[in-house]
Design a protein around this motif. Structure first.
Motif, mmCIF file in Angstrom:
data_model
loop_
_atom_site.group_PDB
_atom_site.id
_atom_site.type_symbol
_atom_site.label_atom_id
_atom_site.label_comp_id
_atom_site.label_asym_id
_atom_site.label_seq_id
_atom_site.Cartn_x
_atom_site.Cartn_y
_atom_site.Cartn_z
ATOM 1 N N ARG A 1 5.463 -45.156 -21.776
ATOM 2 C CA ARG A 1 4.991 -43.993 -21.032
ATOM 3 C C ARG A 1 3.474 -43.972 -21.033
ATOM 4 O O ARG A 1 2.847 -44.009 -22.094
ATOM 5 C CB ARG A 1 5.500 -42.702 -21.675
ATOM 6 N N LEU A 2 2.902 -43.911 -19.858
ATOM 7 C CA LEU A 2 1.454 -43.789 -19.731
ATOM 8 C C LEU A 2 1.127 -42.300 -19.698
ATOM 9 O O LEU A 2 1.709 -41.547 -18.920
ATOM 10 C CB LEU A 2 0.972 -44.487 -18.468
ATOM 11 N N HIS A 3 0.200 -41.884 -20.536
ATOM 12 C CA HIS A 3 -0.129 -40.472 -20.660
ATOM 13 C C HIS A 3 -1.565 -40.226 -20.184
ATOM 14 O O HIS A 3 -2.454 -41.031 -20.444
ATOM 15 C CB HIS A 3 0.010 -40.005 -22.111
ATOM 16 N N ALA A 4 -1.738 -39.106 -19.502
ATOM 17 C CA ALA A 4 -3.071 -38.701 -19.041
ATOM 18 C C ALA A 4 -3.267 -37.214 -19.311
ATOM 19 O O ALA A 4 -2.311 -36.442 -19.264
ATOM 20 C CB ALA A 4 -3.222 -38.976 -17.548
ATOM 21 N N GLU B 1 -0.148 -29.887 -11.343
ATOM 22 C CA GLU B 1 0.538 -29.028 -12.308
ATOM 23 C C GLU B 1 1.960 -29.515 -12.569
ATOM 24 O O GLU B 1 2.430 -29.516 -13.700
ATOM 25 C CB GLU B 1 0.530 -27.567 -11.843
ATOM 26 N N GLN B 2 2.628 -29.958 -11.511
ATOM 27 C CA GLN B 2 3.975 -30.502 -11.676
ATOM 28 C C GLN B 2 3.934 -31.757 -12.554
ATOM 29 O O GLN B 2 4.767 -31.937 -13.443
ATOM 30 C CB GLN B 2 4.593 -30.826 -10.318
ATOM 31 N N ALA B 3 2.967 -32.637 -12.319
ATOM 32 C CA ALA B 3 2.837 -33.859 -13.122
ATOM 33 C C ALA B 3 2.580 -33.517 -14.587
ATOM 34 O O ALA B 3 3.138 -34.155 -15.485
ATOM 35 C CB ALA B 3 1.712 -34.731 -12.567
ATOM 36 N N ALA B 4 1.758 -32.503 -14.838
ATOM 37 C CA ALA B 4 1.474 -32.093 -16.219
ATOM 38 C C ALA B 4 2.743 -31.561 -16.888
ATOM 39 O O ALA B 4 3.007 -31.860 -18.060
ATOM 40 C CB ALA B 4 0.365 -31.047 -16.238
ATOM 41 N N ARG B 5 3.546 -30.786 -16.153
ATOM 42 C CA ARG B 5 4.811 -30.283 -16.711
ATOM 43 C C ARG B 5 5.761 -31.438 -17.026
ATOM 44 O O ARG B 5 6.445 -31.428 -18.054
ATOM 45 C CB ARG B 5 5.466 -29.293 -15.747
ATOM 46 N N ILE B 6 5.797 -32.434 -16.161
ATOM 47 C CA ILE B 6 6.661 -33.595 -16.387
ATOM 48 C C ILE B 6 6.213 -34.346 -17.636
ATOM 49 O O ILE B 6 7.034 -34.731 -18.473
ATOM 50 C CB ILE B 6 6.675 -34.520 -15.146
ATOM 51 N N LEU B 7 4.906 -34.564 -17.779
ATOM 52 C CA LEU B 7 4.409 -35.233 -18.989
ATOM 53 C C LEU B 7 4.817 -34.477 -20.246
ATOM 54 O O LEU B 7 5.227 -35.080 -21.238
ATOM 55 C CB LEU B 7 2.892 -35.379 -18.941
ATOM 56 N N ASP B 8 4.718 -33.160 -20.197
ATOM 57 C CA ASP B 8 5.122 -32.349 -21.356
ATOM 58 C C ASP B 8 6.615 -32.516 -21.638
ATOM 59 O O ASP B 8 7.027 -32.667 -22.780
ATOM 60 C CB ASP B 8 4.791 -30.871 -21.127
ATOM 61 N N ALA B 9 7.434 -32.511 -20.574
ATOM 62 C CA ALA B 9 8.883 -32.630 -20.741
ATOM 63 C C ALA B 9 9.286 -34.002 -21.280
ATOM 64 O O ALA B 9 10.298 -34.130 -21.964
ATOM 65 C CB ALA B 9 9.587 -32.371 -19.409
#
Length: 169
Positions: free
Chosen positions: A84-87, A127-135
Motif C-alpha cells: 500500500r502506497l500512503h500519502a 477527501e474520498q481518497a483520504a477516507r479510503i486510506l484511513d479505511a
C-alpha cells in the motif's frame, strides 16, 4: 518497480489494473470493478507466464479491504504481496489537483477521469481518497510512505523490504 526488476535480469510483466478494467456502468456490488479486473488479470498472468515471465507487478487502487479477495480468488496459486502506497492529505490534494490539470508523469493517460474536473469535485475526490486510506490502514503486507519521494526510491524500498522477487545478485 518493473524497471528495477527488469534491470536486475528478471523476466517481468506489468499490468495497470485500471487499464484492464474499463467497463461502464460499473457492476452493482463491485464499485471498483475488482471482479472484472481480477478475472482479466488472471488471463493476462497466464499469458505472461506462458511467455516465461517470472513475476508480475500489478498496480491499481483498492477502495475497500474486501477488494483484495477478488484477486486472491482469481489467482489462487500465486504468491501475492500487497503493498500500500500512503500519502498525506496534502500530498493527495496536490496530486489530485495536478491530475485534474493533466499534469502527471503519464500525461494524458487514457481514461483518467480527473482531467478537467472542477476544483470542487477535485476536493471531494481528495477527501474520498483520504477516507479510503484511513479505511485501508493495516491492510496488506507493506505500507510505504510516498510524500515528496521519487518513484525509483519508493520502488527500491519496496523491493528491499520484501526481497521480492528473488533477484539475481
Amino acid at each position: 518497480m518493473y524497471q528495477q526488476v527488469r534491470r536486475a535480469g528478471v523476466n517481468a510483466a506489468f499490468v495497470d489494473l485500471d487499464q484492464i478494467g474499463f467497463h461502464r456502468p460499473v457492476p452493482a456490488g463491485d464499485p471498483g470493478n475488482h471482479r472484472l479486473k481480477a478475472a482479466n488479470l488472471a488471463v493476462v498472468w497466464h499469458a505472461f507466464r506462458a511467455s516465461r515471465a517470472g513475476c508480475l507487478i500489478a498496480a491499481g487502487p483498492l477502495d475497500r479491504p474486501e477488494d483484495v479477495a477478488a484477486y486472491t480468488a482469481a489467482l489462487p496459486a500465486a504468491t501475492i504481496t500487497l503493498c500500500r502506497l500512503h500519502a498525506s492529505r496534502q500530498a493527495l490534494a496536490d496530486r489530485v489537483a495536478r491530475r485534474g490539470r493533466g499534469l502527471t508523469p503519464t500525461w494524458g493517460l487514457a481514461g483518467d477521469e480527473l482531467i478537467g474536473q472542477p476544483q470542487a469535485r477535485l476536493r471531494e475526490i481528495t477527501e474520498q481518497a483520504a477516507r479510503i486510506l484511513d479505511a485501508l490502514d493495516g491492510v496488506g503486507d507493506l505500507r510505504v510512505d510516498t510524500d515528496e519521494r521519487p518513484a525509483d526510491e519508493i520502488a527500491a524500498e519496496i523491493l528491499g523490504r520484501t526481497s521480492w522477487p528473488s533477484l539475481p545478485r
